[in-house]
Motif scaffolding. Structure first.
Motif: not given
Length: 223
Positions: A74-87, A120-128
């Motif tokens: 649902g609303d928890a999912a953000p829109a897809f970005p237009t770049t492949t930058d790290p998040q 609780g919720l995990p943090g994240w670091d996601v990148q190519y």
């Protein structure tokens, strides 16, 4: 929609305890006047709020609603970005540990889910990254796919490190994600690598709670 699931932590067995029931004597039955009053009350309630699925006089018990499945974020999912930058994202927990990794194919994207036990919720670091290399040692990790997406769950610190005895690979199914490989827990960071077909594509990341999950959606332009 097709699901591919690999459970990374073996569940322990649980014993079931059965309790016997004994019948009471006639002098333990409720007085006739109390029975009549209860019946009258139930009848009035059923008349005011009829149930098409429950027979008259049947009591119902309200069960807590289960958490939504991952394909109903649902609303928890953000829109897809237009770049492949790290998040990156912040964590509100320090007691999560990885239980499993799942991959599923959806309309327009592939979904990778890291299931965590704990509050609780995990943090994240996601990148190519240029290549899949094991944390700490730097040893190369074989991985299918044209691009390597490193998925790191932050602040995941289990009390029992043996809980990380895992199956290493989750196979994709001809979608954007070719293969997912679990690396290790290193300094409070749970690392998983995803091999992405046909090079780097945009992705989105978010966390869900109850149970705790880290969700990474990889855009699939071929759908």
């Amino acid at each position: 929609m097709r699901y591919r699931t690999t459970t990374l932590i073996a569940a322990t067995g649980a014993a079931a305890l059965l309790a016997g029931c004994s019948s009471g004597t006639d002098d333990e039955a409720p007085p006739a006047t109390e029975t009549s009053t209860a019946t009258a009350t139930e009848t009035a309630t059923e008349t005011a709020s009829p149930s098409p699925t429950e027979p008259s006089g049947t009591a119902t018990t309200s069960e807590p609603a289960p958490p939504p499945p991952d394909d109903e974020a649902g609303d928890a999912a953000p829109a897809f970005p237009t770049t492949t930058d790290p998040q990156t994202g912040e964590s509100d927990s320090t007691s999560l540990h990885l239980e499993g990794v799942r991959v599923s194919e959806h309309d327009g994207f592939d979904r990778i889910v890291l299931d965590f036990a704990g509050e609780g919720l995990p943090g994240w670091d996601v990148q190519y990254v240029p290549a899949a290399e094991s944390q700490g040692s730097g040893a190369p990790i074989p991985l299918e796919g044209d691009a390597v997406l490193q998925i790191t769950g932050i602040h995941t610190m289990p009390e029992d490190p043996a809980a990380y005895e895992t199956e290493p690979v989750v196979e994709g199914d001809a979608g954007a994600v070719e293969q997912v490989v679990y690396d290790t827990l290193f300094e409070g960071r749970t690392v998983v690598f995803a091999g992405v077909d046909e090079g780097a594509v945009p992705f989105r990341v978010f966390a869900l709670g109850e149970p705790s999950r880290l969700v990474v959606d990889v855009l699939d332009d071929d759908d």
